[in-house]
Design a protein around this motif. Structure first.
Motif, PDB file in Angstrom:
ATOM      1  N   GLY A  79       4.725  15.308  -2.681  1.00 41.91           N
ATOM      2  CA  GLY A  79       3.722  15.812  -1.120  1.00 41.91           C
ATOM      3  C   GLY A  79       2.975  16.186  -1.106  1.00 41.91           C
ATOM      4  N   ILE A  80       2.849  15.691   1.107  1.00 34.42           N
ATOM      5  CA  ILE A  80       1.435  15.851   2.152  1.00 34.42           C
ATOM      6  C   ILE A  80       1.492  17.713   2.038  1.00 34.42           C
ATOM      7  CG2 ILE A  80       0.039  14.865   3.039  1.00 34.42           C
ATOM      8  CD1 ILE A  80       1.233  12.806   2.679  1.00 34.42           C
ATOM      9  N   ASN A 128       1.249  -1.447  -0.045  1.00 27.50           N
ATOM     10  CA  ASN A 128       0.164   0.424  -0.084  1.00 27.50           C
ATOM     11  C   ASN A 128       0.777   1.489   0.113  1.00 27.50           C
ATOM     12  OD1 ASN A 128      -3.407  -0.110   0.767  1.00 27.50           O
ATOM     13  ND2 ASN A 128      -2.197   2.303   0.558  1.00 27.50           N
ATOM     14  N   LEU A 141      -9.120   4.519   2.479  1.00 28.11           N
ATOM     15  CA  LEU A 141      -9.324   3.119   3.573  1.00 28.11           C
ATOM     16  C   LEU A 141      -7.395   3.347   3.817  1.00 28.11           C
ATOM     17  CD1 LEU A 141     -12.178   1.084   2.971  1.00 28.11           C
ATOM     18  CD2 LEU A 141     -11.279   2.451   4.588  1.00 28.11           C
ATOM     19  N   GLY A 142      -6.448   2.686   2.718  1.00 28.58           N
ATOM     20  CA  GLY A 142      -5.608   2.222   2.375  1.00 28.58           C
ATOM     21  C   GLY A 142      -4.516   2.800   3.323  1.00 28.58           C
ATOM     22  N   LEU A 143      -4.439   3.698   3.987  1.00 29.41           N
ATOM     23  CA  LEU A 143      -3.208   4.384   5.502  1.00 29.41           C
ATOM     24  C   LEU A 143      -4.377   3.655   6.951  1.00 29.41           C
ATOM     25  CD1 LEU A 143      -2.200   8.139   4.061  1.00 29.41           C
ATOM     26  CD2 LEU A 143      -0.765   5.217   4.429  1.00 29.41           C
ATOM     27  N   ALA A 163       1.698   9.266  -6.629  1.00 21.96           N
ATOM     28  CA  ALA A 163       2.005  10.295  -5.538  1.00 21.96           C
ATOM     29  C   ALA A 163       2.967  10.542  -6.273  1.00 21.96           C
ATOM     30  CB  ALA A 163       2.272  10.369  -4.590  1.00 21.96           C
ATOM     31  N   LEU A 222      -4.323  11.844   6.995  1.00 28.84           N
ATOM     32  CA  LEU A 222      -3.925  11.015   6.423  1.00 28.84           C
ATOM     33  C   LEU A 222      -5.009   9.820   6.548  1.00 28.84           C
ATOM     34  CD1 LEU A 222      -0.642  11.306   5.754  1.00 28.84           C
ATOM     35  CD2 LEU A 222      -1.839  11.862   4.022  1.00 28.84           C
ATOM     36  N   PHE A 247       6.523   7.127   4.620  1.00 26.53           N
ATOM     37  CA  PHE A 247       6.061   6.586   5.929  1.00 26.53           C
ATOM     38  C   PHE A 247       7.102   5.369   6.277  1.00 26.53           C
ATOM     39  CE2 PHE A 247       3.320   8.777   3.603  1.00 26.53           C
ATOM     40  CZ  PHE A 247       1.786   8.772   4.010  1.00 26.53           C
ATOM     41  N   ASN A 306       1.351   4.404  -3.215  1.00 25.85           N
ATOM     42  CA  ASN A 306       0.500   5.456  -2.277  1.00 25.85           C
ATOM     43  C   ASN A 306       2.118   6.557  -3.320  1.00 25.85           C
ATOM     44  OD1 ASN A 306      -2.189   5.290  -1.248  1.00 25.85           O
ATOM     45  ND2 ASN A 306      -1.307   4.927   0.385  1.00 25.85           N
ATOM     46  N   ALA A 347       7.066  12.710   0.211  1.00 27.47           N
ATOM     47  CA  ALA A 347       6.708  12.566   2.160  1.00 27.47           C
ATOM     48  C   ALA A 347       7.111  11.347   1.908  1.00 27.47           C
ATOM     49  CB  ALA A 347       5.282  12.287   1.626  1.00 27.47           C
ATOM     50  N   THR A 349      -7.996  11.816  -1.703  1.00 26.07           N
ATOM     51  CA  THR A 349      -7.834  13.325  -2.288  1.00 26.07           C
ATOM     52  C   THR A 349      -7.622  12.915  -4.268  1.00 26.07           C
ATOM     53  OG1 THR A 349      -5.010  13.177  -2.422  1.00 26.07           O
ATOM     54  CG2 THR A 349      -5.919  14.587  -1.139  1.00 26.07           C
ATOM     55  N   LYS A 350      -8.329  11.548  -4.126  1.00 20.63           N
ATOM     56  CA  LYS A 350      -7.598  10.625  -5.796  1.00 20.63           C
ATOM     57  C   LYS A 350      -8.925  10.404  -5.933  1.00 20.63           C
ATOM     58  CE  LYS A 350      -4.177   8.442  -3.913  1.00 20.63           C
ATOM     59  NZ  LYS A 350      -3.176   6.686  -3.924  1.00 20.63           N
ATOM     60  N   GLY A 394     -10.488   6.684  -5.698  1.00 21.53           N
ATOM     61  CA  GLY A 394     -10.066   6.426  -4.264  1.00 21.53           C
ATOM     62  C   GLY A 394     -10.596   6.260  -3.020  1.00 21.53           C
ATOM     63  N   MET A 395     -10.636   5.131  -2.960  1.00 20.69           N
ATOM     64  CA  MET A 395     -11.303   4.367  -1.537  1.00 20.69           C
ATOM     65  C   MET A 395     -11.434   5.017  -0.165  1.00 20.69           C
ATOM     66  SD  MET A 395     -13.517   1.948  -1.775  1.00 20.69           S
ATOM     67  CE  MET A 395     -13.846   0.839  -0.090  1.00 20.69           C
TER      68      MET A 395
HETATM   69  P1  ADP Z   1      -6.055   6.267  -1.238  1.00 18.75           P
HETATM   70  O1  ADP Z   1      -5.127   5.969  -1.813  1.00 18.75           O
HETATM   71  O2  ADP Z   1      -7.533   5.448  -1.431  1.00 18.75           O
HETATM   72  O3  ADP Z   1      -6.940   7.463  -1.179  1.00 18.75           O
HETATM   73  P2  ADP Z   1      -5.206   5.993   1.338  1.00 18.75           P
HETATM   74  O4  ADP Z   1      -5.639   5.760   2.419  1.00 18.75           O
HETATM   75  O5  ADP Z   1      -4.081   5.529   0.873  1.00 18.75           O
HETATM   76  O6  ADP Z   1      -6.307   5.939   0.162  1.00 18.75           O
HETATM   77  O7  ADP Z   1      -4.307   7.759   1.028  1.00 18.75           O
HETATM   78  C1  ADP Z   1      -5.253   8.996   1.669  1.00 18.75           C
HETATM   79  C2  ADP Z   1      -4.267  10.306   1.042  1.00 18.75           C
HETATM   80  O8  ADP Z   1      -3.231  10.348   1.148  1.00 18.75           O
HETATM   81  C3  ADP Z   1      -4.322   9.863  -0.811  1.00 18.75           C
HETATM   82  O9  ADP Z   1      -5.303   9.840  -1.179  1.00 18.75           O
HETATM   83  C4  ADP Z   1      -3.233  11.129  -0.981  1.00 18.75           C
HETATM   84  O10 ADP Z   1      -4.204  12.343  -0.832  1.00 18.75           O
HETATM   85  C5  ADP Z   1      -2.407  10.918   0.175  1.00 18.75           C
HETATM   86  N1  ADP Z   1      -0.774  10.496   0.602  1.00 18.75           N
HETATM   87  C6  ADP Z   1      -1.205   8.915   0.788  1.00 18.75           C
HETATM   88  N2  ADP Z   1       0.797   8.834   0.229  1.00 18.75           N
HETATM   89  C7  ADP Z   1       1.117   9.559   0.153  1.00 18.75           C
HETATM   90  C8  ADP Z   1       2.663   9.892  -0.669  1.00 18.75           C
HETATM   91  N3  ADP Z   1       2.387   8.909  -0.719  1.00 18.75           N
HETATM   92  N4  ADP Z   1       2.300  11.037  -1.051  1.00 18.75           N
HETATM   93  C9  ADP Z   1       1.453  12.047  -1.450  1.00 18.75           C
HETATM   94  N5  ADP Z   1       0.445  11.842  -0.938  1.00 18.75           N
HETATM   95  C10 ADP Z   1      -0.026  11.080  -0.276  1.00 18.75           C
END
Ligand code: ADP
Length: 495
Positions: A436-437, A396, A459-461, A404, A445, A487, A400, A485, A452-453, A456-457
């Motif tokens: 970045g974020i 995941n 839910l991943g993070l 990005a 997050l 993680f 991501n 970014a 922001t997609k 997108g769901m």
């Molecule tokens: P999804 O991928 O379905 O949007 P996630 O929970 O995985 O759900 O991610 C939530 C949001 O976090 C993403 O829509 C994005 O805006 C932001 N994000 C996650 N990882 C990154 C990254 N590596 N760089 C920039 N933004 C990120």
């Protein structure tokens, strides 16, 4: 008014007036012949007002009307009801108000005069105090009985002295059935030694304990309850034990349900993720298969040419083996990720886990012109984890990062770095150089459904974070010094 012989004339008078208690002397007919100063204060009469009057004026009805008969009965039968005994009776003041007194009566005979001496003490205060204590006791009893929490008191051996309604209800029996029983006989046989040991400690050392025990109910069900017990001490010596029982079954069932839901959600998210990557993965398997086919054709041609020596075949055959292994690895990774539910936790090396999972995303990364660069530390301690779930987290995070960076084209490398982190973690870091974020997005997050997609769901993070926490680890986000970014997944090390 006739003048009555009074033995209360000096020198006795001074003695009577010095007494703290009220003293009333009456003759054999019940007429007052002595009334000391304390009596005057107590009743509000002057001595002169009561002298020669029937003593019954100092008591309310119905005693007032019956008093002469009391004296008569004693004179005729000698049966003592109060004389030489004393008792609590009610007296009446001049103003008509009544009050309780302690009355002791003695008989006297002096200078031809026979009569009785009454010593009276106002006990209103003591009565009020007793009533208050009674009321407090009653109130406490009611609070205990009707409290919505299940409570018991036991002696130091653990025999139940009292149990309240909530307790009986919780255990599915009547209060009377509980009283006298040993508390330890109510718990599951396997839990009994633990409870007995806890009680023994309370008995010896005082203090309190909180432990969970299983309580079988009569209907065959079992209750999981938290038992809080404390020793009640007086003068440093333990007197009894008070306990509160809290039913945890509902909470545990809710936790199990939530855990099962989380498992299903995690699986659904994983399958969704795989679905999105399927064409990439198919390509990732197809590539080695095509390579294998090519090398196999080449070997056949070599053999057909007749010039080939066995040594010529070694290199292409090794390539075939390598490619087959690579295809096998992708399929293995896929199979584990598609697995349903939780897999048992096992001792794993994170480096190997990273190597197994990256091929699943490699095609998508390549398509976006991004290189996945592994920097895997050597000599890492193992971790104890659910392999599938941790693979899911890594996948995941890398996905991501790819998403990005795709389109940003600012750089072409994602670093996947493993290391040990003091004091007790093994860390897997995924560092990209995408956009970045934004600070306002950073706070959200890990919220479920934050995305922001367009597809997108979100839910991943949040799922990744709950997996990390369930493993006793953590998932954190950092802003890179330059772009992008980072993680970091930290898992407790197993050494
Ligand atoms: P999804 O991928 O379905 O949007 P996630 O929970 O995985 O759900 O991610 C939530 C949001 O976090 C993403 O829509 C994005 O805006 C932001 N994000 C996650 N990882 C990154 C990254 N590596 N760089 C920039 N933004 C990120």
């Amino acid at each position: 008014m006739a003048s009555y012989p009074s033995i209360a004339d000096d020198p006795l008078r001074a003695l009577l007036d010095a007494a703290v208690d009220a003293i009333v002397l009456i003759d054999a007919q019940g007429l007052v012949v002595g009334f000391n100063r304390s009596a005057e204060q107590l009743f509000g009469y002057r001595a002169a007002e009561v002298h020669g009057c029937n003593v019954s004026m100092l008591m309310p009805q119905p005693y007032r009307g019956e008093h002469d008969a009391y004296i008569d009965r004693y004179a005729h039968t000698g049966e003592r009801r109060i004389i030489g005994i004393g008792r609590e009776v009610v007296a009446q003041r001049k103003d008509g108000s009544t009050f309780p007194i302690d009355l002791s009566v003695g008989e006297f005979s002096n200078a031809g005069v026979r009569g009785y001496v009454g010593i009276l003490r106002d006990i209103s205060e003591r009565k009020r105090h007793e009533a208050m204590l009674r009321q407090n006791g009653e109130e406490l009893r009611r609070i205990f009985e009707y409290a919505p929490t299940a409570m018991t008191t036991t002696d130091l051996e653990g025999h139940i002295l009292r149990a309240n309604r909530a307790c009986a209800e919780l255990l599915g029996c009547r209060i009377e059935e509980l009283v006298g029983k040993r508390h330890s006989d109510l718990v599951h046989a396997e839990d009994r030694p633990r409870l007995l040991a806890a009680y023994a400690q309370l008995r010896e050392e005082g203090g309190e304990f909180r432990q969970e025990f299983r309580y079988p109910r009569r209907d065959g069900t079992e209750m999981q309850a938290l038992l809080y017990s404390a020793a009640v001490a007086d003068d440093g010596r333990q007197q009894m034990i008070i306990s509160e029982l809290v039913d945890r079954s509902a909470l545990l069932a809710a936790n199990r349900e939530a855990e099962a839901l989380r498992g299903r959600l995690t699986h659904a998210a994983r399958v969704g993720q795989l679905g999105e990557m399927v064409s990439g993965i198919a390509h990732e398997v197809n590539q080695p298969l095509t390579a294998i086919a090519n090398y196999a054709h080449a070997c056949r041609r070599l053999l057909q040419s007749g010039d080939a020596t066995p040594a010529d075949l070694i290199a292409p055959l090794e390539k075939i083996a390598t490619q087959a292994e690579r295809a096998g690895q992708v399929i293995r990774g896929l199979r584990t990720l598609a697995r349903r539910g939780e897999t048992p936790r096992q001792t794993l090396q994170v480096n190997q886990l990273v190597r197994e999972v990256l091929p699943l995303i490699e095609f998508d990364a390549r398509q976006a012109g991004i290189r996945l660069r592994m920097q895997l530390a050597t000599g890492l301690p193992p971790v104890h984890c659910d392999e599938v779930q941790i693979q899911q987290v890594v996948l995941n995070l890398v996905r991501n990062a790819v998403e990005a960076m795709n389109g940003a084209r600012s750089s072409d490398v994602i670093d996947i770095v493993t290391s040990t982190q003091e004091p007790r973690f093994v860390e897997i870091v995924v560092m990209d150089s995408g956009p970045g974020i934004a600070p306002e997005a950073a706070d959200r997050l890990f919220e479920p459904f934050y995305t922001t997609k367009p597809q997108g769901m979100g839910l991943g993070l949040s799922i990744c974070q709950s997996i990390a926490i369930a493993h006793g680890g953590e998932l954190s986000y950092y802003v890179n010094e330059r772009a992008g970014a980072t993680f970091a997944l930290r898992l407790p090390r197993l050494d």
